[in-house]
Write a protein that holds these residues in place. Structure first.
Motif, PDB file in Angstrom:
ATOM      1  N   SER A 200       0.811  -1.218   0.000  1.00  0.00           N
ATOM      2  CA  SER A 200       0.000   0.000   0.000  1.00  0.00           C
ATOM      3  C   SER A 200       0.846   1.270   0.000  1.00  0.00           C
ATOM      4  CB  SER A 200      -0.959   0.005   1.198  1.00  0.00           C
ATOM      5  OG  SER A 200      -0.254   0.003   2.420  1.00  0.00           O
ATOM      6  N   THR A 201       2.051   1.217   0.592  1.00  0.00           N
ATOM      7  CA  THR A 201       2.933   2.384   0.571  1.00  0.00           C
ATOM      8  C   THR A 201       3.339   2.727  -0.859  1.00  0.00           C
ATOM      9  OG1 THR A 201       3.784   1.957   2.786  1.00  0.00           O
ATOM     10  CG2 THR A 201       5.166   3.283   1.324  1.00  0.00           C
ATOM     11  N   LEU A 202       3.778   1.717  -1.577  1.00  0.00           N
ATOM     12  CA  LEU A 202       4.172   1.964  -2.966  1.00  0.00           C
ATOM     13  C   LEU A 202       2.975   2.375  -3.813  1.00  0.00           C
ATOM     14  CD1 LEU A 202       7.147   1.688  -3.899  1.00  0.00           C
ATOM     15  CD2 LEU A 202       6.676   0.466  -1.781  1.00  0.00           C
ATOM     16  N   ASP A 203       1.805   1.826  -3.508  1.00  0.00           N
ATOM     17  CA  ASP A 203       0.573   2.209  -4.200  1.00  0.00           C
ATOM     18  C   ASP A 203       0.291   3.697  -3.990  1.00  0.00           C
ATOM     19  OD1 ASP A 203      -1.931   2.170  -5.473  1.00  0.00           O
ATOM     20  OD2 ASP A 203      -2.959   1.361  -3.725  1.00  0.00           O
ATOM     21  N   GLY A 204       0.411   4.166  -2.746  1.00  0.00           N
ATOM     22  CA  GLY A 204       0.156   5.577  -2.455  1.00  0.00           C
ATOM     23  C   GLY A 204       1.144   6.499  -3.150  1.00  0.00           C
ATOM     24  N   ILE A 205       2.420   6.108  -3.154  1.00  0.00           N
ATOM     25  CA  ILE A 205       3.449   6.930  -3.816  1.00  0.00           C
ATOM     26  C   ILE A 205       3.166   7.035  -5.313  1.00  0.00           C
ATOM     27  CG2 ILE A 205       5.899   7.013  -4.442  1.00  0.00           C
ATOM     28  CD1 ILE A 205       6.423   5.653  -1.673  1.00  0.00           C
ATOM     29  N   ILE A 206       2.830   5.918  -5.912  1.00  0.00           N
ATOM     30  CA  ILE A 206       2.584   5.916  -7.363  1.00  0.00           C
ATOM     31  C   ILE A 206       1.330   6.717  -7.698  1.00  0.00           C
ATOM     32  CG2 ILE A 206       2.003   4.437  -9.326  1.00  0.00           C
ATOM     33  CD1 ILE A 206       3.861   2.306  -7.983  1.00  0.00           C
ATOM     34  N   ARG A 207       0.277   6.567  -6.892  1.00  0.00           N
ATOM     35  CA  ARG A 207      -0.951   7.341  -7.168  1.00  0.00           C
ATOM     36  C   ARG A 207      -0.691   8.839  -7.021  1.00  0.00           C
ATOM     37  NH1 ARG A 207      -6.480   4.416  -5.080  1.00  0.00           N
ATOM     38  NH2 ARG A 207      -5.710   2.272  -4.973  1.00  0.00           N
ATOM     39  N   ALA A 208       0.107   9.218  -6.019  1.00  0.00           N
ATOM     40  CA  ALA A 208       0.351  10.637  -5.774  1.00  0.00           C
ATOM     41  C   ALA A 208       1.259  11.260  -6.832  1.00  0.00           C
ATOM     42  CB  ALA A 208       0.959  10.836  -4.387  1.00  0.00           C
ATOM     43  N   THR A 209       2.201  10.484  -7.378  1.00  0.00           N
ATOM     44  CA  THR A 209       3.232  11.079  -8.235  1.00  0.00           C
ATOM     45  C   THR A 209       3.267  10.545  -9.662  1.00  0.00           C
ATOM     46  OG1 THR A 209       4.864   9.386  -7.621  1.00  0.00           O
ATOM     47  CG2 THR A 209       4.715  11.339  -6.207  1.00  0.00           C
ATOM     48  N   ASN A 210       2.825   9.300  -9.857  1.00  0.00           N
ATOM     49  CA  ASN A 210       2.957   8.604 -11.142  1.00  0.00           C
ATOM     50  C   ASN A 210       4.411   8.511 -11.602  1.00  0.00           C
ATOM     51  OD1 ASN A 210       1.824   7.109 -13.265  1.00  0.00           O
ATOM     52  ND2 ASN A 210       1.812   8.894 -14.627  1.00  0.00           N
ATOM     53  N   VAL A 220      14.722   3.643   2.536  1.00  0.00           N
ATOM     54  CA  VAL A 220      13.706   3.195   3.480  1.00  0.00           C
ATOM     55  C   VAL A 220      14.286   3.366   4.874  1.00  0.00           C
ATOM     56  CG1 VAL A 220      12.323   1.258   4.297  1.00  0.00           C
ATOM     57  CG2 VAL A 220      12.694   1.567   1.839  1.00  0.00           C
ATOM     58  N   ALA A 221      13.714   4.273   5.651  1.00  0.00           N
ATOM     59  CA  ALA A 221      14.205   4.556   7.001  1.00  0.00           C
ATOM     60  C   ALA A 221      13.474   3.666   7.990  1.00  0.00           C
ATOM     61  CB  ALA A 221      13.984   6.024   7.343  1.00  0.00           C
ATOM     62  N   GLY A 222      14.187   2.692   8.532  1.00  0.00           N
ATOM     63  CA  GLY A 222      13.610   1.749   9.478  1.00  0.00           C
ATOM     64  C   GLY A 222      13.433   0.386   8.844  1.00  0.00           C
ATOM     65  N   TYR A 223      13.911  -0.667   9.526  1.00  0.00           N
ATOM     66  CA  TYR A 223      13.812  -2.010   8.966  1.00  0.00           C
ATOM     67  C   TYR A 223      13.089  -2.953   9.929  1.00  0.00           C
ATOM     68  CZ  TYR A 223      15.201  -5.596   5.584  1.00  0.00           C
ATOM     69  OH  TYR A 223      15.201  -6.576   4.600  1.00  0.00           O
ATOM     70  N   GLY A 224      12.009  -2.409  10.521  1.00  0.00           N
ATOM     71  CA  GLY A 224      11.071  -3.284  11.216  1.00  0.00           C
ATOM     72  C   GLY A 224      10.230  -4.017  10.183  1.00  0.00           C
ATOM     73  N   TRP A 225       9.120  -4.593  10.602  1.00  0.00           N
ATOM     74  CA  TRP A 225       8.306  -5.357   9.648  1.00  0.00           C
ATOM     75  C   TRP A 225       7.756  -4.469   8.535  1.00  0.00           C
ATOM     76  CZ3 TRP A 225       8.866 -10.242   9.071  1.00  0.00           C
ATOM     77  CH2 TRP A 225       9.297 -11.020  10.154  1.00  0.00           C
ATOM     78  N   CYS A 226       7.372  -3.233   8.866  1.00  0.00           N
ATOM     79  CA  CYS A 226       6.893  -2.317   7.824  1.00  0.00           C
ATOM     80  C   CYS A 226       8.029  -1.953   6.866  1.00  0.00           C
ATOM     81  CB  CYS A 226       6.309  -1.054   8.451  1.00  0.00           C
ATOM     82  SG  CYS A 226       4.788  -1.329   9.375  1.00  0.00           S
ATOM     83  N   GLY A 227       9.214  -1.686   7.416  1.00  0.00           N
ATOM     84  CA  GLY A 227      10.363  -1.363   6.573  1.00  0.00           C
ATOM     85  C   GLY A 227      10.770  -2.525   5.696  1.00  0.00           C
ATOM     86  N   LYS A 228      10.739  -3.743   6.248  1.00  0.00           N
ATOM     87  CA  LYS A 228      11.066  -4.929   5.455  1.00  0.00           C
ATOM     88  C   LYS A 228      10.140  -5.036   4.247  1.00  0.00           C
ATOM     89  CE  LYS A 228      12.815  -7.962   9.166  1.00  0.00           C
ATOM     90  NZ  LYS A 228      12.723  -7.081  10.326  1.00  0.00           N
ATOM     91  N   GLY A 229       8.840  -4.890   4.499  1.00  0.00           N
ATOM     92  CA  GLY A 229       7.886  -5.006   3.403  1.00  0.00           C
ATOM     93  C   GLY A 229       8.043  -3.911   2.373  1.00  0.00           C
ATOM     94  N   ALA A 350      -3.336   8.375   2.827  1.00  0.00           N
ATOM     95  CA  ALA A 350      -3.600   9.730   2.336  1.00  0.00           C
ATOM     96  C   ALA A 350      -3.880   9.731   0.846  1.00  0.00           C
ATOM     97  CB  ALA A 350      -2.416  10.643   2.644  1.00  0.00           C
ATOM     98  N   ALA A 351      -3.071   9.005   0.081  1.00  0.00           N
ATOM     99  CA  ALA A 351      -3.194   9.038  -1.383  1.00  0.00           C
ATOM    100  C   ALA A 351      -3.747   7.751  -1.973  1.00  0.00           C
ATOM    101  CB  ALA A 351      -1.826   9.328  -2.005  1.00  0.00           C
ATOM    102  N   ALA A 352      -3.871   6.705  -1.154  1.00  0.00           N
ATOM    103  CA  ALA A 352      -4.401   5.434  -1.657  1.00  0.00           C
ATOM    104  C   ALA A 352      -5.461   4.933  -0.679  1.00  0.00           C
ATOM    105  CB  ALA A 352      -3.272   4.426  -1.857  1.00  0.00           C
ATOM    106  N   GLU A 353      -5.650   3.626  -0.599  1.00  0.00           N
ATOM    107  CA  GLU A 353      -6.762   3.072   0.182  1.00  0.00           C
ATOM    108  C   GLU A 353      -6.309   2.250   1.371  1.00  0.00           C
ATOM    109  OE1 GLU A 353      -9.957   1.354  -2.302  1.00  0.00           O
ATOM    110  OE2 GLU A 353      -8.812   2.096  -4.004  1.00  0.00           O
ATOM    111  N   GLY A 354      -5.027   2.338   1.731  1.00  0.00           N
ATOM    112  CA  GLY A 354      -4.548   1.557   2.851  1.00  0.00           C
ATOM    113  C   GLY A 354      -4.293   0.115   2.473  1.00  0.00           C
ATOM    114  N   HIS A 355      -4.178  -0.727   3.486  1.00  0.00           N
ATOM    115  CA  HIS A 355      -3.822  -2.121   3.255  1.00  0.00           C
ATOM    116  C   HIS A 355      -4.916  -2.870   2.500  1.00  0.00           C
ATOM    117  CE1 HIS A 355      -0.585  -1.179   5.737  1.00  0.00           C
ATOM    118  NE2 HIS A 355      -0.821  -1.913   6.809  1.00  0.00           N
TER     119      HIS A 355
END
Length: 426
Positions: A200-210, A220-229, A350-355
């Motif tokens: 969903s993060t990459l989805d939001g970035i692409i929708r906002a900027t193309n 990628v700042a942080g390599y917890g589970w969210c950062g890993k994904g 903000a720019a996409a639909e979340g998970h």
């Protein structure tokens, strides 16, 4: 999905006329939420929340709608508010009010004053259980509504940020009720944080900027589970990924996973795109902005809008203008510009639909069952943080596999005897 007409409710949503679209989208999300559906059907029969007041502070999305509907089916007297000013889907909020009779106080783009007012409205409901996403409601209760603490059975929390805050409250001796750590359930963080946030993060970035991510140097700042994904998905789209970390173990893991690892100060001049997923404050600061490439894109997929020091960036900028929806360009005195997405808030919402609903199915199953666990154990649990019981975690995974049509092996009697014996050797 069968909806029941609602009486006139107190609510604050953008436009109730959006309800038909919201209902359609809620039904679509439900196609990939079979675990929560089974829980809802059981709740409807057993009514575990009869007489229980529940406040849910969540991202108001199609997936959250299914949690809210399940809680109501279980007899809860519940109210829903947004956990982030930019994450609300207005059609979903309208549908929950108009078609399901659930009071909702959430409008996409609401300002901080409105957000804080909604937190107060939620606490006016005098909840017995709080479902929190970042622990804003719990923190406000502890700081400002101490007289209501005796009403509380417990809380459930599904974000890393919220768990950090709850641990701090516990350490300071102000957490006077049990809190279910939904975030650390295996069927939550292994899937929601990694696969949900990553996609969903990459989805939001692409929708906002193309923009094309292939070939982009991405931090990628942080390599917890969210950062890993997030790092995994960015690399999958062809990005050249750099990871920044403060934890030496996570840093080694990122190196072993094939990523470059370095301090943000070294990464700042190299990258085209920055994504923060740390849950901490000012991960990207003035000294980083100063050395970034012209046109570098900065966004956040952590919880609050504090990971990027936007106040300092705004003070330094000679001009700030909207260049696309959810995309602002900050012009610096040097002539270079920095592009900020989603006002530094969660870009995936903000720019996409979340998970995707398939992973939220398991996360919200944990939330629903965490609430039930608190009710069943009312008065038996000391103040503190509690894990989702391991058997509940595994049951959710089994239900998900069944819904996917996947079978797994079971241990033979001989295998059970072997793993429970110390006398058997090689």
């Amino acid at each position: 999905m069968t909806a029941t007409a609602a009486p006139q409710l107190k609510h604050e949503v953008k436009d109730l006329a959006l309800a038909p679209l919201g209902n359609q989208r809620i039904e679509w999300a439900g196609r990939e939420m079979p675990v929560l559906k089974q829980i809802r059907d059981r709740f409807a029969k057993e009514k575990p929340f009869e007489g229980i007041r529940i406040v849910a502070c969540c991202h108001v999305t199609t997936e959250t709608a299914h949690l809210a509907i399940a809680l109501k089916a279980g007899g809860a007297d519940s109210i829903l508010i947004a956990s982030n000013p930019l994450s609300t889907q207005d059609d979903v909020a309208a549908c929950l009010v108009a078609d399901y009779g659930i009071p909702v106080f959430a409008i996409k783009g609401e300002d901080s004053e409105t957000y804080n007012r909604h937190v107060q409205i939620a606490l006016d409901h005098r909840p017995n259980i709080i479902i929190d996403d970042g622990s804003d409601v719990v923190a406000t209760l502890v700081k400002e509504r101490k007289e209501q603490l005796s009403d509380i059975i417990g809380t459930t929390e599904e974000t890393t940020t919220g768990i950090v805050r709850l641990r701090a409250m516990l350490n300071d001796g102000v957490l006077s009720f049990p809190a279910m750590n939904v975030n650390d359930a295996d069927t939550k963080h292994f899937f929601d944080n990694r696969y949900g946030t990553g996609q969903s993060t990459l989805d939001g970035i692409i929708r906002a900027t193309n923009v094309l991510l292939a070939g982009k140097t991405t931090v990628v700042a942080g390599y917890g589970w969210c950062g890993k994904g997030t790092a995994m998905r960015a690399r999958g789209l062809g990005a050249n990924v750099i990871v920044t970390e403060i934890d030496p173990i996570k840093a080694i893991e990122a190196v072993m996973d094939g990523f470059r690892v370095m301090p943000m100060a070294e990464a700042a001049p190299l990258a085209d795109l920055f994504i923060t997923v740390t849950g901490n404050k000012h991960v990207i600061r003035p000294e980083h902005f100063e050395v970034m490439k012209d046109g570098a894109i900065v966004c956040n997929s952590g919880h609050f809008d504090i990971e990027i020091d936007l106040k300092s960036l705004g003070a330094k900028a000679s001009e700030v203008k909207d260049v696309r929806p959810f995309t602002q360009q900050y012009k610096l005195p040097s002539g270079k510009s920095v592009v900020v997405l989603g006002e530094g808030r969660l870009i995936n919402l903000a720019a996409a639909e979340g998970h995707p609903s398939a992973v939220m199915d398991m996360s919200f199953a944990n939330q629903a069952l965490g609430c039930e666990y608190l009710v069943k154990n009312t008065g038996k649990l000391e103040p503190g943080l509690y894990s989702i019981p391991a058997e509940v975690d595994k049951d959710i995974a089994r239900l998900k596999l069944q819904a996917m049509g996947i079978q797994i092996d079971t241990l033979t009697a001989e295998q059970v005897e072997y793993i429970n014996s110390w006398t058997s050797g090689t």
